[in-house]
Design a protein around this motif. Structure first.
Motif, PDB file in Angstrom:
ATOM      1  N   PRO A  18       5.786 -14.661  42.590  1.00  0.00           N
ATOM      2  CA  PRO A  18       5.779 -14.438  43.773  1.00  0.00           C
ATOM      3  C   PRO A  18       7.363 -13.891  44.047  1.00  0.00           C
ATOM      4  CG  PRO A  18       4.411 -16.276  43.926  1.00  0.00           C
ATOM      5  CD  PRO A  18       5.226 -16.346  42.249  1.00  0.00           C
ATOM      6  N   LEU A  19       8.641 -14.682  43.667  1.00  0.00           N
ATOM      7  CA  LEU A  19       9.896 -14.201  43.969  1.00  0.00           C
ATOM      8  C   LEU A  19      10.150 -12.988  43.281  1.00  0.00           C
ATOM      9  CD1 LEU A  19      11.182 -17.311  44.740  1.00  0.00           C
ATOM     10  CD2 LEU A  19      10.520 -15.871  46.669  1.00  0.00           C
ATOM     11  N   ARG A  20       9.415 -12.673  42.449  1.00  0.00           N
ATOM     12  CA  ARG A  20       9.994 -11.086  41.582  1.00  0.00           C
ATOM     13  C   ARG A  20      10.422 -10.008  42.657  1.00  0.00           C
ATOM     14  NH1 ARG A  20       9.355  -9.958  36.509  1.00  0.00           N
ATOM     15  NH2 ARG A  20      10.161 -11.846  35.032  1.00  0.00           N
ATOM     16  N   LYS A  21      10.863  -8.558  42.805  1.00  0.00           N
ATOM     17  CA  LYS A  21      10.826  -7.685  43.509  1.00  0.00           C
ATOM     18  C   LYS A  21       9.834  -6.944  43.730  1.00  0.00           C
ATOM     19  CE  LYS A  21      14.501  -8.735  45.880  1.00  0.00           C
ATOM     20  NZ  LYS A  21      14.328  -9.329  46.746  1.00  0.00           N
TER      21      LYS A  21
ATOM     22  N   TYR B  79       6.382  -7.932  43.373  1.00  0.00           N
ATOM     23  CA  TYR B  79       5.079  -8.280  42.716  1.00  0.00           C
ATOM     24  C   TYR B  79       4.173  -7.695  44.156  1.00  0.00           C
ATOM     25  CZ  TYR B  79       1.749 -12.749  44.442  1.00  0.00           C
ATOM     26  OH  TYR B  79       1.252 -13.487  44.967  1.00  0.00           O
TER      27      TYR B  79
ATOM     28  N   LEU C 254       8.010 -19.461  40.049  1.00  0.00           N
ATOM     29  CA  LEU C 254       8.120 -18.098  41.390  1.00  0.00           C
ATOM     30  C   LEU C 254       8.871 -17.400  40.371  1.00  0.00           C
ATOM     31  CD1 LEU C 254       9.430 -20.577  43.989  1.00  0.00           C
ATOM     32  CD2 LEU C 254       7.597 -19.222  43.682  1.00  0.00           C
ATOM     33  N   PHE C 255       9.262 -17.216  39.480  1.00  0.00           N
ATOM     34  CA  PHE C 255      10.074 -16.291  38.121  1.00  0.00           C
ATOM     35  C   PHE C 255       9.241 -15.684  37.194  1.00  0.00           C
ATOM     36  CE2 PHE C 255      12.976 -17.455  41.958  1.00  0.00           C
ATOM     37  CZ  PHE C 255      13.605 -15.833  42.427  1.00  0.00           C
TER      38      PHE C 255
ATOM     39  N   TYR D 123       2.109  -8.919  47.034  1.00  0.00           N
ATOM     40  CA  TYR D 123       2.041 -10.006  47.751  1.00  0.00           C
ATOM     41  C   TYR D 123       0.756  -9.583  49.116  1.00  0.00           C
ATOM     42  CZ  TYR D 123       5.660  -7.636  50.859  1.00  0.00           C
ATOM     43  OH  TYR D 123       6.774  -7.016  51.309  1.00  0.00           O
TER      44      TYR D 123
ATOM     45  N   GLU E  32      19.328 -13.104  36.348  1.00  0.00           N
ATOM     46  CA  GLU E  32      19.856 -14.268  36.429  1.00  0.00           C
ATOM     47  C   GLU E  32      19.323 -15.276  36.353  1.00  0.00           C
ATOM     48  OE1 GLU E  32      22.889 -12.227  38.777  1.00  0.00           O
ATOM     49  OE2 GLU E  32      23.850 -11.736  36.506  1.00  0.00           O
TER      50      GLU E  32
ATOM     51  N   ALA F  15      16.872 -18.399  40.029  1.00  0.00           N
ATOM     52  CA  ALA F  15      16.808 -17.183  39.268  1.00  0.00           C
ATOM     53  C   ALA F  15      16.942 -15.985  40.075  1.00  0.00           C
ATOM     54  CB  ALA F  15      16.044 -16.803  38.263  1.00  0.00           C
ATOM     55  N   ILE F  16      18.180 -14.705  39.729  1.00  0.00           N
ATOM     56  CA  ILE F  16      18.009 -13.621  41.215  1.00  0.00           C
ATOM     57  C   ILE F  16      17.088 -12.956  40.152  1.00  0.00           C
ATOM     58  CG2 ILE F  16      19.000 -12.046  42.662  1.00  0.00           C
ATOM     59  CD1 ILE F  16      21.756 -14.561  42.001  1.00  0.00           C
ATOM     60  N   ASP F  17      16.764 -12.337  40.796  1.00  0.00           N
ATOM     61  CA  ASP F  17      15.860 -10.570  39.956  1.00  0.00           C
ATOM     62  C   ASP F  17      16.343  -9.421  41.382  1.00  0.00           C
ATOM     63  OD1 ASP F  17      14.512  -9.281  38.838  1.00  0.00           O
ATOM     64  OD2 ASP F  17      12.515  -9.559  40.273  1.00  0.00           O
ATOM     65  N   TRP F  18      17.209  -8.956  39.859  1.00  0.00           N
ATOM     66  CA  TRP F  18      17.834  -7.453  40.473  1.00  0.00           C
ATOM     67  C   TRP F  18      17.125  -6.423  39.930  1.00  0.00           C
ATOM     68  CZ3 TRP F  18      22.348  -8.971  43.539  1.00  0.00           C
ATOM     69  CH2 TRP F  18      22.571  -9.376  43.599  1.00  0.00           C
ATOM     70  N   LYS F  19      16.255  -6.255  39.883  1.00  0.00           N
ATOM     71  CA  LYS F  19      15.061  -5.297  40.044  1.00  0.00           C
ATOM     72  C   LYS F  19      14.926  -4.666  39.004  1.00  0.00           C
ATOM     73  CE  LYS F  19      13.525  -3.533  44.022  1.00  0.00           C
ATOM     74  NZ  LYS F  19      13.677  -2.394  45.338  1.00  0.00           N
TER      75      LYS F  19
END
Lengths: 369, 229, 154
Positions: B194-197, B199, B170-171, B201, B123, B115-119
């Protein structure tokens, strides 16, 4: 007579065990000696490389790819990141640098396969193979050290070429090593290939059919041992691979012995590639001029792949035009091969766990990333 | 296997792309949209250049100094070096089944699910490849970022089982119908994805608290390590 | 029967090959290095410890305080501070956290004056982590005493 009551037993293998090749925990469900189900428990080495890459620029990511991913094939990881970035940013790479990269990636493949053969020998109780493989691997490490300064982690490839040219006399040393190594490879075959214990432990064990291999997304030597004739170096050629002549070894048995033979044949082909590259390599620049270290990659997306010693290593790079990538997805070959392991192990005995696990050649840093 | 016609990014035959869009009109070719945007950008640039020429000539006729030329701009249009298709969630399953089973496509190999997190949006991405024809494409499915849900494809490709677990981990994307949707890389009591923008950390509160509880459990009656003299 | 004979021959061949190498090595000279007493030679490009060589002419290092190495470091382990303006500008702090360093060599590559270099030294292990913080004095002291060749000579 009352029949004996039997029930399934759950056995924990790892995470701290030398034969699991890193920190891997296997939850094995047993019916007596027979394996009913295997559930790998991974994540002990997870370092979220993908997240870290979002905070570093592309040059720094090369150093990260060395360590955070498959540490036994550091140069191939560098190439994976660079191939994506260079494709998206249209960075030109000089001809000599392409050949140097090819030579180093093949040397890396040799080093990785040698380590695999040695540890697989130990897994199956053949200690001699380990000592011999380490002896040859040491020579490759010396070749690396002379050029890149590092033995395991190199940070040698750069955007648009390589860091430095080869030191004087290196090509002769490399050529000498290749001829020496071809003889040693014959020696390994004499030592192991005909050995009845080796054959008994590997032949027919852990079969993965071609259909299963495709369904599980298995790649690299595992897929080739199952009859899938596919190598990224042929299907998506990069660097110098479309200019050298080599063969993809394919076996149809799908067992551990076939995986062993595929890797043994691959080592011979890799040596041939290195020798051809050394002959064809032109003189000239090794680094494209005017490629800044903090290159801004134009916005866009690309998915590129390279053939790591473990299989198809893909990188999906998403850039929004900054110095750092927006998202890097690393498709690790060990991850999918480890998933295929759950299918391979069904129905075999406890003693075969190590034989099958060793044959797929996983690196846990690559699985967890 | 014959080498791909676009070895770097992958190749997908245009006639097949046309067939896919004929069968599913909702499917959008991202590269084509980008190409159109690029053409529009170039037209705009030409227009600007033309206007500048007019100004220069007018300045020459009036005897004024020539105006400065317009700054050269880089197009902000994304490049798609891998064939990319945007598929709406409604027809997603149908498209995937079609891509896998149609003999002309035969995309039998799933490289990854992610997936891609575009904020502001999210997607889901799927990369498909054909071991028979050696063509490939990237499928992108927009999902709701606050509640990402999408049907699973693990019954079509077994390999998706683990990839979907990883993406869930991760998403936080929930794959409906997945047989065993658990965290795979992180521990089961992990919070957040964690891979969300967005997150956090750096020492998130829950993790500090969890570490403290664990430590007191381990040390039993003794006070935690940090509080000893 | 011929199958059995062939398999026996192959098995014996493996044994003979293995023992052959063993016996050959009996007659060869020793290659073992008595490590703590003898040191192994590393290549001139070895990524060892970092150092700031002192110029014999000026008595100082060649750092021009451009902060490039601090910026490029992927693990952010170099810390530089300086005071003064123009020609008076002097380094007040040049710390390298060697426990964080990953020996990637990017700092050596970007340095415009070759002030920071790798030295062929590989024994950095210590019992105390605090010893791995290398200050400016440590980095000066670690540098080789003889002048370091400059320019691309490697």
């Amino acid at each position: 007579m009352r029949s004996l009551r039997t029930e399934e037993l759950i056995l924990n293998m790892g995470p701290q065990h030398p034969s699991t090749h890193g920190v891997l925990r296997l939850l094995v469900t047993l019916d007596g000696e027979n394996i009913v189900e295997v559930q790998p428990d991974i994540g002990y080495l997870h370092s979220s490389v993908e997240k870290m890459m979002e905070h570093r620029n592309y040059t720094q990511n090369i150093a990260l790819a060395d360590r955070g991913m498959d540490y036994l094939a550091a140069l191939v990881n560098e190439m994976a990141i660079l191939r994506a970035a260079e494709t998206l940013a249209d960075v030109p790479v000089p001809e000599r640098a392409r050949y140097i990269r090819t030579i180093f990636m093949e040397l890396q493949r040799l080093a990785s396969h040698l380590l695999w053969l040695g540890t697989y020998g130990i897994d199956l109780g053949a200690f001699t193979a380990f000592l011999w493989c380490m002896r040859e691997r040491e020579l490759i490490m010396d070749l690396f050290e002379a050029t890149t300064g590092g033995r395991l982690h190199h940070v040698y490839f750069r955007l648009g070429g390589v860091n430095e040219d080869l030191p004087p006399g290196w090509t002769d040393r490399c050529r000498e090593f290749c001829h020496y190594f071809l003889n040693r490879l014959d020696e390994y075959h004499r030592l192991l290939t005909g050995n009845p214990i080796w054959q008994a432990r590997t032949q027919g064990v852990g079969v993965l059919t071609r259909e299963q291999a495709i369904a599980f997304g298995a790649c690299g030597p595992v897929a080739r041992a199952s009859g899938l004739q596919w190598d990224v170096r042929k299907s998506h050629p990069y660097e110098g691979y479309d200019r050298v002549d080599f063969r993809i070894p394919v076996y149809t048995e799908g067992d551990c012995y076939a995986r062993y033979l595929v890797r043994m044949d691959e080592m011979r082909e890799s040596t041939r590639i290195i020798l051809q590259c050394l002959d064809q390599m032109p003189d000239g620049e090794v680094r494209a001029p005017r490629v800044p270290l903090n290159l801004k990659v134009p916005p866009g997306e690309v998915y590129t792949r390279v053939e790591s010693p473990r299989g198809d290593l893909g990188v999906h790079l998403v850039s929004t035009g900054g110095e750092t990538p927006w998202r890097v997805k690393i498709r690790a070959p060990s991850f999918v091969n480890l998933h295929a392991l759950t299918e391979m192990m069904k129905g075999w005995k406890v003693a075969d766990i190590i034989a099958i696990l060793g044959s797929i050649d996983i690196v846990l840093a690559d699985v967890d990333r | 296997m014959t080498p791909s016609r676009n070895p770097a990014g992958g190749f997908f035959p245009p006639e097949l792309a046309a067939r896919l869009r004929e069968r599913f009109p909702q499917v959008r070719d991202a590269a084509e949209a980008a190409r159109e945007a690029l053409e529009a950008f170039e037209r705009e640039q030409e227009e600007r250049q033309r206007r500048y020429q007019e100004e220069v000539e007018r300045a020459k006729a009036e005897g004024k100094p020539a105006p400065r030329p317009p700054r050269k701009e880089e197009p902000a249009v994304p490049r798609y070096r891998t064939p990319t298709f945007e598929v709406p969630r409604e027809v997603f399953r149908e498209v995937m089944e079609f891509l896998r089973d149609d003999p002309a496509f035969r995309m039998d190999y799933l490289s990854f699910v992610s997936a891609i997190d575009w904020k502001d949006r999210m997607e889901c991405t799927y990369h498909l490849w054909s071991t028979v024809h050696n063509h490939e494409l990237l499928v992108k499915v927009p999902v709701d970022r606050d509640n990402p849900r999408i049907p699973t494809v693990s019954d079509l490709w077994r390999t998706a089982e683990w990839h979907e677990r990883e993406t869930y981990d991760l998403f936080g994307v929930v794959y409906e119908g997945h047989p065993d949707l658990r965290r795979i890389l992180l521990t089961e009591d992990w919070k957040g994805h964690p891979l969300r923008k967005d997150y956090v950390y750096e020492d998130p509160d829950w993790l500090v608290e969890l570490a403290r509880v664990r430590q007191s459990e381990i040390s039993g009656v003794q006070p935690p390590l940090g509080e000893r003299g | 029967m011929p199958g059995l004979l062939q398999r026996t021959a192959e098995a014996v061949q493996g044994l003979v090959t293995g023992l052959g190498v063993t016996f050959q090595n009996l007659t060869r000279p020793k290659v073992t290095l008595l490590y703590p007493l003898e040191k192994s030679n590393v290549s001139p490009r070895w990524h060892g410890l970092l150092a700031l060589p002192v110029d014999t002419e000026t008595g100082n290092d060649r750092c021009i305080i451009c902060f490039q190495c601090e910026r490029i470091c992927p693990s952010r382990c170099i810390h530089i501070e300086a005071t003064g303006k123009g020609k008076e500008r002097v380094l007040t702090r040049f710390d390298i956290e060697m426990d964080k360093c990953q020996y990637c060599g990017l700092c050596v590559e970007v340095c415009p004056t070759e002030a920071i270099v790798f030295i062929p030294h590989y024994e950095a292990s210590t019992y105390n982590r605090a010893n791995l913080l290398y200050t400016l004095e440590d980095l000066h002291r670690a540098a080789p005493k003889e002048p370091v060749a400059r320019g691309i000579l490697r």
